[in-house]
Design a protein around this motif. Structure first.
Motif, PDB file in Angstrom:
ATOM      1  N   MET A   1     -36.512 -51.154  32.312  1.00 30.68           N
ATOM      2  CA  MET A   1     -36.520 -52.187  31.297  1.00 30.68           C
ATOM      3  C   MET A   1     -37.942 -52.525  30.896  1.00 30.68           C
ATOM      4  O   MET A   1     -38.839 -52.541  31.712  1.00 30.68           O
ATOM      5  CB  MET A   1     -35.882 -53.462  31.850  1.00 30.68           C
ATOM      6  N   ILE A   2     -38.079 -52.781  29.624  1.00 26.99           N
ATOM      7  CA  ILE A   2     -39.356 -53.292  29.138  1.00 26.99           C
ATOM      8  C   ILE A   2     -39.246 -54.811  29.159  1.00 26.99           C
ATOM      9  O   ILE A   2     -38.279 -55.371  28.653  1.00 26.99           O
ATOM     10  CB  ILE A   2     -39.634 -52.777  27.715  1.00 26.99           C
ATOM     11  N   LYS A   3     -40.209 -55.464  29.754  1.00 29.67           N
ATOM     12  CA  LYS A   3     -40.123 -56.913  29.872  1.00 29.67           C
ATOM     13  C   LYS A   3     -40.812 -57.605  28.709  1.00 29.67           C
ATOM     14  O   LYS A   3     -40.392 -58.679  28.313  1.00 29.67           O
ATOM     15  CB  LYS A   3     -40.760 -57.381  31.181  1.00 29.67           C
ATOM     16  N   ALA A   4     -41.867 -57.007  28.241  1.00 27.47           N
ATOM     17  CA  ALA A   4     -42.575 -57.632  27.127  1.00 27.47           C
ATOM     18  C   ALA A   4     -43.448 -56.610  26.435  1.00 27.47           C
ATOM     19  O   ALA A   4     -43.884 -55.640  27.050  1.00 27.47           O
ATOM     20  CB  ALA A   4     -43.436 -58.787  27.634  1.00 27.47           C
ATOM     21  N   ILE A   5     -43.665 -56.839  25.161  1.00 28.83           N
ATOM     22  CA  ILE A   5     -44.574 -55.998  24.387  1.00 28.83           C
ATOM     23  C   ILE A   5     -45.579 -56.922  23.726  1.00 28.83           C
ATOM     24  O   ILE A   5     -45.199 -57.894  23.067  1.00 28.83           O
ATOM     25  CB  ILE A   5     -43.805 -55.191  23.321  1.00 28.83           C
ATOM     26  N   LEU A   6     -46.825 -56.655  23.965  1.00 31.86           N
ATOM     27  CA  LEU A   6     -47.864 -57.511  23.419  1.00 31.86           C
ATOM     28  C   LEU A   6     -48.863 -56.668  22.647  1.00 31.86           C
ATOM     29  O   LEU A   6     -49.218 -55.572  23.064  1.00 31.86           O
ATOM     30  CB  LEU A   6     -48.618 -58.225  24.551  1.00 31.86           C
ATOM     31  N   ILE A   7     -49.279 -57.204  21.515  1.00 24.76           N
ATOM     32  CA  ILE A   7     -50.399 -56.585  20.802  1.00 24.76           C
ATOM     33  C   ILE A   7     -51.425 -57.675  20.591  1.00 24.76           C
ATOM     34  O   ILE A   7     -51.093 -58.762  20.104  1.00 24.76           O
ATOM     35  CB  ILE A   7     -49.965 -56.016  19.436  1.00 24.76           C
ATOM     36  N   PHE A   8     -52.643 -57.431  21.015  1.00 22.07           N
ATOM     37  CA  PHE A   8     -53.705 -58.388  20.712  1.00 22.07           C
ATOM     38  C   PHE A   8     -54.978 -57.598  20.420  1.00 22.07           C
ATOM     39  O   PHE A   8     -55.065 -56.407  20.732  1.00 22.07           O
ATOM     40  CB  PHE A   8     -53.915 -59.401  21.827  1.00 22.07           C
ATOM     41  N   TYR A  20     -38.874 -60.021  26.266  1.00 22.84           N
ATOM     42  CA  TYR A  20     -37.445 -59.756  26.391  1.00 22.84           C
ATOM     43  C   TYR A  20     -36.794 -60.630  27.462  1.00 22.84           C
ATOM     44  O   TYR A  20     -35.644 -60.456  27.807  1.00 22.84           O
ATOM     45  CB  TYR A  20     -37.209 -58.267  26.660  1.00 22.84           C
ATOM     46  N   GLU A  21     -37.597 -61.520  28.024  1.00 24.29           N
ATOM     47  CA  GLU A  21     -37.051 -62.555  28.876  1.00 24.29           C
ATOM     48  C   GLU A  21     -37.621 -63.851  28.351  1.00 24.29           C
ATOM     49  O   GLU A  21     -38.706 -63.854  27.781  1.00 24.29           O
ATOM     50  CB  GLU A  21     -37.503 -62.349  30.328  1.00 24.29           C
ATOM     51  N   HIS A  22     -36.914 -64.927  28.575  1.00 23.23           N
ATOM     52  CA  HIS A  22     -37.416 -66.150  27.962  1.00 23.23           C
ATOM     53  C   HIS A  22     -38.487 -66.828  28.791  1.00 23.23           C
ATOM     54  O   HIS A  22     -38.366 -66.973  30.005  1.00 23.23           O
ATOM     55  CB  HIS A  22     -36.279 -67.141  27.725  1.00 23.23           C
ATOM     56  N   TYR A  23     -39.556 -67.193  28.130  1.00 19.47           N
ATOM     57  CA  TYR A  23     -40.584 -68.024  28.736  1.00 19.47           C
ATOM     58  C   TYR A  23     -40.901 -69.138  27.759  1.00 19.47           C
ATOM     59  O   TYR A  23     -40.684 -68.991  26.558  1.00 19.47           O
ATOM     60  CB  TYR A  23     -41.852 -67.220  28.991  1.00 19.47           C
ATOM     61  N   SER A  24     -41.430 -70.221  28.294  1.00 18.23           N
ATOM     62  CA  SER A  24     -41.826 -71.282  27.377  1.00 18.23           C
ATOM     63  C   SER A  24     -43.054 -70.809  26.602  1.00 18.23           C
ATOM     64  O   SER A  24     -43.756 -69.888  27.018  1.00 18.23           O
ATOM     65  CB  SER A  24     -42.160 -72.542  28.162  1.00 18.23           C
ATOM     66  N   GLU A  25     -43.316 -71.469  25.465  1.00 19.06           N
ATOM     67  CA  GLU A  25     -44.434 -71.055  24.637  1.00 19.06           C
ATOM     68  C   GLU A  25     -45.737 -71.073  25.429  1.00 19.06           C
ATOM     69  O   GLU A  25     -46.568 -70.177  25.288  1.00 19.06           O
ATOM     70  CB  GLU A  25     -44.556 -71.969  23.400  1.00 19.06           C
ATOM     71  N   ASP A  26     -45.892 -72.080  26.252  1.00 14.15           N
ATOM     72  CA  ASP A  26     -47.137 -72.177  27.018  1.00 14.15           C
ATOM     73  C   ASP A  26     -47.282 -71.006  27.971  1.00 14.15           C
ATOM     74  O   ASP A  26     -48.354 -70.404  28.079  1.00 14.15           O
ATOM     75  CB  ASP A  26     -47.167 -73.493  27.809  1.00 14.15           C
ATOM     76  N   THR A  27     -46.183 -70.705  28.663  1.00 19.64           N
ATOM     77  CA  THR A  27     -46.238 -69.580  29.592  1.00 19.64           C
ATOM     78  C   THR A  27     -46.561 -68.298  28.840  1.00 19.64           C
ATOM     79  O   THR A  27     -47.350 -67.478  29.307  1.00 19.64           O
ATOM     80  CB  THR A  27     -44.888 -69.420  30.308  1.00 19.64           C
ATOM     81  N   GLU A  28     -45.938 -68.148  27.698  1.00 19.04           N
ATOM     82  CA  GLU A  28     -46.197 -66.937  26.916  1.00 19.04           C
ATOM     83  C   GLU A  28     -47.682 -66.807  26.596  1.00 19.04           C
ATOM     84  O   GLU A  28     -48.272 -65.740  26.760  1.00 19.04           O
ATOM     85  CB  GLU A  28     -45.383 -66.964  25.610  1.00 19.04           C
ATOM     86  N   GLN A  29     -48.257 -67.910  26.146  1.00 23.05           N
ATOM     87  CA  GLN A  29     -49.682 -67.859  25.823  1.00 23.05           C
ATOM     88  C   GLN A  29     -50.510 -67.530  27.055  1.00 23.05           C
ATOM     89  O   GLN A  29     -51.470 -66.769  26.992  1.00 23.05           O
ATOM     90  CB  GLN A  29     -50.133 -69.209  25.233  1.00 23.05           C
ATOM     91  N   ILE A  31     -49.548 -65.836  29.612  1.00 25.90           N
ATOM     92  CA  ILE A  31     -49.367 -64.421  29.938  1.00 25.90           C
ATOM     93  C   ILE A  31     -50.231 -63.566  29.034  1.00 25.90           C
ATOM     94  O   ILE A  31     -50.906 -62.634  29.480  1.00 25.90           O
ATOM     95  CB  ILE A  31     -47.874 -64.038  29.799  1.00 25.90           C
ATOM     96  N   ILE A  32     -50.250 -63.910  27.752  1.00 29.18           N
ATOM     97  CA  ILE A  32     -51.074 -63.138  26.820  1.00 29.18           C
ATOM     98  C   ILE A  32     -52.542 -63.220  27.236  1.00 29.18           C
ATOM     99  O   ILE A  32     -53.243 -62.211  27.307  1.00 29.18           O
ATOM    100  CB  ILE A  32     -50.888 -63.653  25.375  1.00 29.18           C
ATOM    101  N   ARG A  33     -52.971 -64.418  27.556  1.00 27.13           N
ATOM    102  CA  ARG A  33     -54.373 -64.588  27.954  1.00 27.13           C
ATOM    103  C   ARG A  33     -54.686 -63.776  29.203  1.00 27.13           C
ATOM    104  O   ARG A  33     -55.673 -63.037  29.256  1.00 27.13           O
ATOM    105  CB  ARG A  33     -54.662 -66.070  28.212  1.00 27.13           C
TER     106      ARG A  33
END
Lengths: 187, 1256
Positions: A1-8, A20-29, A31-33
């Motif tokens: 499974m792919i859990k997330a796809i990020l482009i930065f 592809y799994e739910h995280y809060s917006e803050d967590t997402e940010q 994770i991106i950072r």
């Protein structure tokens, strides 16, 4: 499974995020950072896999990324995915973007993130690889864009023409796509 | 109205669209947040408008803002509005937004159910596609339940584009709504053979994902996947399948054996590195699962290691990384093969790439030995110094500790060296692993007695230099080591050179900045040190002042801790403060107090195993679930804590012994309590007493003189580990010299050591290195009568746990529809042939085996399962196991029955017979291939014992003969038995159970499904292989099946069994073609050439080959004449022999069991395309479900629905004709109304059904 796809980009600005799994917006940010932090300090000629560590679901997951010109494409996957396969998938993704946007560059992703999402949706669905054949992906994307166009009356198309011609294509630098294929491509 | 729309549209032109928003944000770099908040206000305005285009634009912008981290959940309702737009453009925007920000707790999701259902059934495939994509991201249990049926229908959509999406999303549906798995699975399985590669790949994807979590439920699919693996050219699919096999092989070692060859071929042939890598990985998994018994076992490992070495040496860092990763898997089972590549791995430690260094570290773990431990750790310490970035340094640190402490410090020969390494590690700044170092220090100090003096000295130095560690206290975890240091110094204070100065160090004001739990330990251990100081000084009365000064020191310093915010610290400090004050009073009166104070801390602490509490056996007669008091009445409270739980009981038990708290306690009372407590403890089975056993043994058993002693200057402060390395070298030299003298004694010691340390299995040379300290490591204490138990508890929250569902059970009628609304008790059809999964199985060869007798007992309490059938039986067991109908039928009559057997029944898929498949060499599905494929060296190991058919490798027929004398002897026996297989089908199912015990412990959990069969009358036995021809040399059994993929092909599987004592070879199979049916021959062969059977038969052995026939018309049954020619080779001569046979292609053999859903069935009947016919059978006395089972089994039908004594059945021909039956029974009369779009076919099928029943 792919859990997330990020482009930065090289500065960590998100250009696309798909979890592809739910995280809060803050967590997402966060994770991106963190992902950016991990990926950006790596040299060009080191391997493209990173153990995710604390990110998304812990140690079972891996970050698999490629760096094209100004952009990082990062896939967070679990152990059921083939590492080399995902690398090839990223390559297919970027090549598809290149076809759809004609010489894709970061600006295309900045201004048309919705289109990038639509292309991605034809490749990966709910975290599972849906299609790897570039021609098939492009056919489906084109068919949908065509449908979208046909839905607009002439009035709307005027509007659309106005809106779509706006982002200037000056001073853009192409994404380097001639990254040497490190591994033989899957068919 | 129109004007309004136009006006709205014009307004829109002045709204910002996504591009404007992005540009705006880029132009407001300084006040981005402010700009965005104004944008959000605008968006809120836009969302209030009626115009859907405006709304969609707003939602589109919100999606972008969501990516930037803004919460947009407040717009969820608007998103739903946009989703429900009739325009694809907007719909897509809506679904995208939903997929980005909806989740299970979004409440508006429940409003979407109908909208999504509408979109799913939209005539526009992209509406459907977009809905599926969106749904895949936010599906909830409710949505999954409500939409499962719709999605299942989409799996058979005409457009592959929809099919593949529907198949993929099923995985998400299963996760959220596990009940849907069983009903949907047959269809999902069907998709594995979908003509569209995308759909196929999606189905593989989903099943692999499912199987990864619960592999044992998917074992029965192995043959199908095997076929895909050998036929597919899509690397994506191949990789998935090969990965899946990697997960399956641990459960079924025979599968591994079958896989080795094709995988090895792939490894040699593929150019795709990704595929090569996965193959190597799976081969490794196979090799791990086969502990032994593979003839070319080591060759395979060598191949893998060699390929991996190539990867690791590659300049591509990715390959290097993966190579190391796979290497670490081999390491676990075959450390020797990896150890020879130590050079390469140490080299990787210097790689500039952190990921690669980490992988290399993993490998090092398995490569250490007594000899090289110090060297490796030294190298790692160097890396620790160089390392940048805390993650990697922390990783190094944990690895060093892991490496050193593995298997009870097996490789450590000098603990002084280890302690100094640990002390050295405390110098690391900013590590997260302080507690890890601390626990190692504690562990070593407690368990290695000989090291205590040294450890205490080192710890005292640490305490003295505590300020170095605590420089930036709160954020770094290294101060945790002070916890260990303080405790060790306190507990083993008798070893301290200068307890007073250590005490002083522990009471410095700076200590108050440490975390609370460490302060608490400081305070407690300060008291211990105090006791030691007192005792040391009381011997010399002259120094009484010093003792009083010490008390004064405590009284001065402790109030600092009494003020602590941490309760624990406060409590301990105030308690000890009062105690010291009291002692001071006594001291002033010149009373000797040292003894009493020391007694406070008397007794030794022993390590307790982490699981000790869990292993405490429940005392006899104690029922943990029983009420202690009368339960409170229901209405009183709904507290969930009403039921006493096991653990709680023990916790309470313990708390009995805790004393009530007082802030001031006088010495006497303390002593009294201690006595009481000791007495209680002595009587308490749960209290772990200081048992002298282990230590005593150690001290008495090995004379003190035999403990190698190291001369070390204990006063040396923090030392460089190098010193110890040198010392250790010297020691080893010395030991070697000593060894010659004390050889005898040494040996005794070694014996002792061997007993105490498990897994001490280094090579001979390593044994020469005697450890500097005996390690008292063996026993972490356990309660008496500890229960042996495996506690690999699974995470109860794992969503995949719910998907642990047996998929091989045939679907009950009530399950065929989703959601399950009603249940029809007792209507569960017991036919083994229901959905093509449970197809009856071909017993092929049985052998007598002495072992079986032993198994009889197991038989009695067995559960039953049907996923696999087995092919062994034993006369003894027959008698015992016969039940119901089987026992009533005399063997003789069954025999005759078999001869005139009904048309050979066939199975729709060979997958059902996993055992059969596994026990045979891979048989190619067409003769062209068959001719090419050399005979697979199939295993002849454990199967022989339990009577599996075995095909020995071509090259070693003689050996095979030798290894299987039993086979030869029993071959005649077998022949007879084969005829009886019919009546024994029932029993086979049962025996299957212990068969499992023979082969795979992993597949232990079997379903109880077949248990019901027993309660009613058992089904009559049935076989699908029919006798084709036989003579004194050879017997041919055959089974004819339609080819699922090709409507014009029929596959004939023939089992050849060698009945004589000679070797049979050069078999050639030939059939006289008719106009309608032709044997498919390899290209270039003439129309009358025979086909070479791709194997030879040693005596008593049977094997199966398949032949493909092409047929044009399937309306009429056919007979084909054929001949088998072969050479019988005895020791001194060889003769040509031949055997004629007649292949009978019945119309039934053109039918394929196809599950049909009742809705589709009804539609089919309504369509009016079918022509009817009917049949009446008189005097049928068998129960209705037997009758159905017979039709299902022999004629490849599946039951669509059964109500009372009436059932509808369905089958399909290979050319796509639908055959529908309505079977009714009353008073021994069975009437069958049949409909089919091809009347000729139907007539023949009915005739054949009639024939079947006339024979029973």
């Amino acid at each position: 499974m792919i859990k997330a796809i990020l482009i930065f980009n090289n500065h960590g600005k998100p250009r696309l995020s798909k979890f592809y799994e739910h995280y809060s917006e803050d967590t997402e940010q966060q994770i991106i950072r963190e992902t950016f932090h991990l990926v950006s300090k790596r040299d060009e000629n080191v391997c493209n896999f990173l153990e995710g560590g604390m990110l998304i679901g812990g140690s079972e997951n891996k970050l698999i990324y490629r760096h094209y010109a100004t952009l990082y494409f990062v896939f967070c996957v679990d152990s059921s995915e083939s590492e080399l396969g995902i690398l090839d998938l990223i390559q297919v993704f970027v090549e598809t973007l290149d076809k759809c946007f004609e010489n894709v560059c970061e600006l295309d992703l900045i201004f048309h993130v919705d289109k990038v999402h639509n292309i991605l949706a034809e490749m990966v669905m709910g975290g599972m690889v849906l299609e790897t054949n570039m021609n098939e992906i492009i056919t489906q994307v084109d068919a949908q864009n065509k449908m979208e166009k046909s839905e607009f009356s002439s009035f709307f198309s005027l509007y659309r023409r106005l809106s779509f011609s706006l982002p200037g294509r000056t001073g853009r630098h192409r994404l380097v796509l001639q990254v040497p294929l490190l591994v033989p491509c899957l068919p | 109205m129109a004007l309004k729309i136009v006006k709205g549209s014009i307004d829109r032109m002045f709204d910002k669209n996504l591009q404007d928003l992005v540009r705006g944000i880029r132009n407001h770099k300084e006040d981005e947040a402010k700009y965005i908040s104004t944008c959000i206000d605008e968006i809120k305005q836009e969302l209030k408008q009626d115009n859907i285009a405006v709304k969609a634009n707003a939602v589109c912008k919100l999606t972008y803002l969501q990516m930037l981290g803004y919460d947009v959940s407040w717009a969820a309702f608007n998103i739903v509005e946009v989703m429900s737009s009739s325009k694809f453009t907007y719909k897509r925007i809506g679904y995208l937004a939903a997929s980005q920000c909806f989740h299970e707790s979004t409440d508006v999701i429940m409003l979407t159910t109908n909208q999504i259902r509408k979109d799913l059934s939209s005539p526009n495939q992209y509406d459907t596609g977009v809905a599926l994509t969106g749904l895949s991201c936010f599906v909830t249990p409710d949505l999954a339940r409500d939409l499962a049926n719709d999605i299942m229908t989409l799996m058979s959509h005409t457009k592959p584009y929809i099919r593949k999406k529907a198949v993929l999303i099923m995985y998400k549906v299963f996760l959220k709504y596990p009940e849907s798995l069983r009903p949907a699975f047959p269809r999902l399985k069907e998709k594995l053979e979908d003509p569209d590669p995308g759909v196929q790949s999606a189905a593989v994807n989903v099943i692999c994902e499912l199987a990864r979590r619960n592999p044992k439920n998917y074992l029965s699919l192995a043959p199908l996947f095997f076929k895909l693996m050998t036929s597919s050219t899509n690397n994506w699919v191949l990789i998935k399948i090969i990965k899946l096999f990697g997960a399956l092989t641990p459960l079924e070692p025979r599968l591994g054996k079958k896989l080795i060859e094709p995988l090895t071929n792939l490894i040699h042939s593929t150019s795709a590195m990704s595929l090569l890598y996965e193959c190597v990985n799976t081969v490794i998994a196979v090799l791990i699962s086969l502990s032994s018994g593979m003839p070319n076992h080591s060759a395979s490992i060598q191949l893998c290691v060699q390929k991996l070495r190539i990867l690791i040496e590659d300049s591509d860092q990715n390959l290097k990384y993966l190579g190391l990763l796979a290497m670490s898997k081999i390491l676990k089972t075959h450390p020797k093969s990896v150890q020879s590549h130590k050079d390469l791995i140490l080299q990787c430690l210097d790689d500039k790439d952190e990921s690669i260094r980490l992988r290399a570290l993993d490998l090092l773990y398995g490569m250490v030995s007594k000899k090289n431990l110090m060297e490796i750790v030294k190298k790692l310490m160097l890396h620790v110094d160089k390392a940048e970035g805390t993650t990697y340094r922390d990783e190094l640190l944990t690895k060093i500790i892991d490496i050193c402490s593995q298997s009870n410090y097996q490789y450590i020969t000098n603990f002084e060296w280890y302690i100094s390494i640990l002390v050295e590690l405390t110098r690391l700044e900013g590590t997260r692993h302080g507690h890890l170092i601390a626990s190692q220090m504690l562990d070593v100090a407690i368990r290695v007695k000989a090291i205590r003096a040294f450890a205490v000295a080192q710890m005292a130095t640490l305490l003295d230099n505590a300020h170095l560690l605590t420089g930036n206290t709160q954020r770094n975890g290294i101060c945790e080591v002070l916890y260990a240091a303080a405790w060790i110094c306190g507990e083993f204070s008798e070893h301290l050179e200068d307890p007073l100065s250590t005490l002083e160090a522990m009471l410095r004001p700076k200590v108050a900045t440490l975390p609370g739990h460490i302060q608490a330990v400081y305070v407690q251990n300060a008291a211990k040190l105090f006791a030691t100081v007192l005792r040391g000084q009381e011997g010399a009365p002259a120094d009484r002042t010093v003792a009083q000064e010490t008390s004064q020191l405590l009284i001065d310093r402790l109030p600092l801790f009494v003020q602590s915010a941490n309760l624990e610290v406060q409590e301990r400090a105030s308690c000890i403060l009062q105690l010291v004050k009291y002692i001071q009073k006594l001291q002033q009166k010149d009373v000797e107090v040292a003894e009493e104070v020391t007694a406070l801390f008397a007794g030794e602490l022993n390590p307790v195993a982490p699981k000790a509490q869990k292993k405490v056996p429940v005392p006899e007669g104690l029922d943990l679930d029983a009420w202690i008091n009368e339960p409170p009445s229901e209405s009183e409270s709904e507290d969930e804590g009403r039921k006493p739980k096991g653990k709680a009981v023990f916790a309470k038990e313990e708390s009995k012994h805790t004393k009530p708290r007082y802030t001031e306690v006088d010495e006497k009372e303390l002593a009294k309590r201690r006595e009481v407590r000791k007495a209680e403890q002595a009587n308490n089975p749960f209290y772990i007493k200081a048992s002298p056993s282990s230590q005593k043994v150690y001290q008495d058993g090995v004379g003190v003189e035999h403990i190698p002693v190291v001369q070390i200057d204990l006063s040396v402060p923090l030392k460089v580990p190098d010193q110890y390395v040198k010392l250790e070298e010297e020691r080893r030299q010395k030991d070697k010299a000593d060894k010659k003298k004390k050889d005898k004694k040494k040996r005794r010691e070694k014996g002792e050591k061997g007993r105490r340390r498990k897994g001490d299995s280094g090579p001979e040379s390593e044994e020469d290195i005697t450890p500097a300290h005996m390690v008292d490591i063996t026993t972490e204490e356990m309660p008496e009568n500890a229960l042996p138990s495996d506690d690999d508890e699974k995470d109860p929250n794992d969503p995949h746990k719910a998907l642990d569902i047996d998929l091989d059970k045939p679907l009950a009628d009530s399950e065929k529809k989703l959601p399950v609304r009603t249940h029809r008790p007792d209507e569960v059809l017991r036919s083994p042939v229901d959905d093509g999964e449970g197809v009856e199985v071909v017993p092929e060869l049985k052998k007598k085996s002495g072992k079986e007798k032993k198994d009889k007992k197991k038989d009695k309490d067995r559960k039953k399962s049907k996923e696999e059938k087995k092919k062994k039986k034993h006369k003894h067991e027959e008698g015992e196991n016969l039940m119901g109908a089987g026992s009533e039928v005399p063997v003789q009559s069954e025999d005759s029955n078999e001869v005139a057997a009904p048309p050979p029944a066939t199975t729709t898929n060979e997958a059902s017979d996993l055992d059969f498949w596994l026990s045979n060499a891979p048989v190619p599905s067409n003769p062209q291939e068959a001719a090419k494929v050399s005979e697979a060296p199939s295993a002849s190991t454990p199967e022989a014992v339990s009577g599996m058919a075995v095909v020995p490798p071509d090259s070693e027929p003689e050996e095979a003969k030798d290894t299987e004398p039993e086979d030869t002897k029993s071959s005649k026996h077998k022949k007879k038995k084969q005829k009886k297989e019919k009546e024994e089908k029932e029993k086979k199912k049962k025996k299957k159970h212990h068969h499992h015990h023979h082969h795979s412990d992993g597949a232990g959990d079997e379903s109880v499904q077949n248990g019901n069969v027993e309660e009613e009358e058992p089904l009559p036995p049935m076989s699908n292989y029919a006798l084709l021809a036989e003579n004194s040399y050879i017997k041919m059994m055959c089974d004819i099946q339609g080819n699922l993929q090709d409507g014009s092909q029929v596959v004939v599987s023939v089992i050849f069994e060698n009945k004589c004592d000679s070797f049979i070879k050069a078999m050639e199979f030939n059939v006289l073609d008719s106009l309608n049916s032709k044997l498919q021959r390899p290209e270039g062969a003439g129309p009358h050439d025979g086909l070479t059977v791709p194997f030879q038969l040693p005596p008593g052995i049977s094997n199966e080959a398949r032949f493909v026939f092409s047929v044009q018309s399937i309306v009429m049954p056919q007979k084909l004449k054929g001949t088998l020619t072969f050479i019988v080779k005895t020791d001194d001569s060889s003769t040509h022999e031949k055997l004629d046979f007649k292949l009978h292609f019945t119309c039934t053999s053109y039918l394929i069991t196809t599950p049909c859903y009742s809705d589709a069935y009804a539609k089919l009947l309504e369509s009016g395309d079918l022509k009817g016919s009917s049949l009446k059978l008189e005097g049928v006395s068998q129960p209705f479900h037997h009758l159905l089972a017979r039709i299902c089994f022999h004629h490849h039908f599946s039951v669509v629905e059964r109500i009372g004594s009436c059932a509808s059945m369905y089958s399909r021909s290979i050319q796509g004709h639908h055959v529908c039956l309505l079977v009714k029974t009353a008073d021994q009369t069975v009437s069958i109304d049949a409909k089919c779009d091809e009347p000729g076919l139907l007539g023949n099928v009915l005739d054949e059904i009639k024939l079947t029943f006339s024979q029973c």
